[in-house]
Design an enzyme around this catalytic site. Structure first.
Site, PDB file in Angstrom:
ATOM      1  N   CYS A 230      49.231 -35.366 -16.060  1.00  0.00           N
ATOM      2  CA  CYS A 230      49.642 -35.431 -14.657  1.00  0.00           C
ATOM      3  C   CYS A 230      48.716 -36.298 -13.799  1.00  0.00           C
ATOM      4  O   CYS A 230      48.748 -36.205 -12.566  1.00  0.00           O
ATOM      5  CB  CYS A 230      49.711 -34.018 -14.067  1.00  0.00           C
ATOM      6  SG  CYS A 230      50.897 -32.948 -14.924  1.00  0.00           S
TER       7      CYS A 230
ATOM      8  N   CYS B 223      49.464 -28.088  -6.692  1.00  0.00           N
ATOM      9  CA  CYS B 223      49.761 -27.263  -7.862  1.00  0.00           C
ATOM     10  C   CYS B 223      50.064 -25.829  -7.494  1.00  0.00           C
ATOM     11  O   CYS B 223      50.590 -25.073  -8.294  1.00  0.00           O
ATOM     12  CB  CYS B 223      48.593 -27.303  -8.843  1.00  0.00           C
ATOM     13  SG  CYS B 223      47.062 -26.639  -8.171  1.00  0.00           S
TER      14      CYS B 223
END
Length: 243
Positions: free
Chosen positions: A214, A239
């Site tokens: 990511c 997140c």
């Protein structure tokens, strides 16, 4: 065939103005951390091992404050990030507490959705983040009187309203952002002045570092968090750790 190669982000060099401003900022950080330690002994500092967090770690250890320092090994870290865990513990002589995901949950998620599920939807990416980051953090903070982060206002639009102290309503504890008002140049000036251990990826164009799938390098002139979840819109690029 074109030989053009994009220029990637580089660690900013400290200017004379940055160096002159640093003592006042560093003193303020020391005061904030001392206040937290006095009010909430054994408060938990959740370090992502980013340069911001290494600055805070350096200060906590230099002052020998009674604060726990934890980090998350998601199982998807770059080798350079994983190596910094051991380097940090050795450099400061601390027992850095490392929390990992529930293995059964991580294996089940990938078995059902695949190792590349995070690219398919924001929902799946956040489910992956929950398993690998949020659930381990919840365990790390169980019973903690308060916790600290290395977030800064200027990192992204989603963090522009940060304050020093806030309430983590979900966990019912105080949450502190001791460098919320520092600029990027201030962080790097401190790191250089105090010879803070750093992730080797910073020298490869990564200004913001998360899990390996990511995170990617950032081109010169891009936002420093442009390489995090780059396939998503800027409004979803968190997140959930700080929701």
């Amino acid at each position: 065939m074109s030989s053009f190669r994009p220029k990637f982000w580089q660690i900013p060099a400290a200017t004379e103005a940055d160096e002159q401003r640093l003592p006042e900022l560093a003193a303020a950080l020391e005061g904030r951390l001392k206040e937290i330690a006095e009010r909430f002994p054994q408060a938990v500092f959740a370090s992502s091992l980013a340069v911001e967090d290494m600055v805070i770690t350096d200060t906590i250890c230099r002052l020998k404050l009674p604060l726990r320092i934890i980090t998350l090994n998601t199982g998807k870290l770059n080798p350079e990030t994983a190596a910094l865990i051991a380097e940090t513990a050795a450099r400061y002589g601390i027992a850095l507490e490392v929390f990992t995901p529930d293995e059964a949950a991580a294996v089940a998620f990938e078995a059902e959705f695949g190792a590349a599920a995070m690219y398919e939807s924001v929902e799946l990416r956040r489910r992956c983040c929950h398993i690998r980051k949020i659930e381990p953090l919840n365990r790390a903070l169980a019973g903690a009187p308060a916790w600290l982060t290395g977030q800064r206002r200027s990192q992204s639009d989603t963090r522009s309203e940060l304050v020093f102290e806030e309430q983590d309503a979900g966990r019912g504890i105080a949450k502190f952002n001791p460098i919320f008002d520092w600029e990027e140049a201030d962080i790097w000036a401190y790191a250089e002045t105090h010879d803070v251990p750093l992730n080797a990826l910073y020298h490869q164009g990564y200004p913001s570092i998360g899990c390996e799938p990511c995170t990617r390098p950032v081109k010169e002139g891009e936002n420093i968090r442009a390489g995090r979840w780059w396939w998503e819109s800027k409004d979803s690029k968190e997140c959930g750790l700080h929701k």
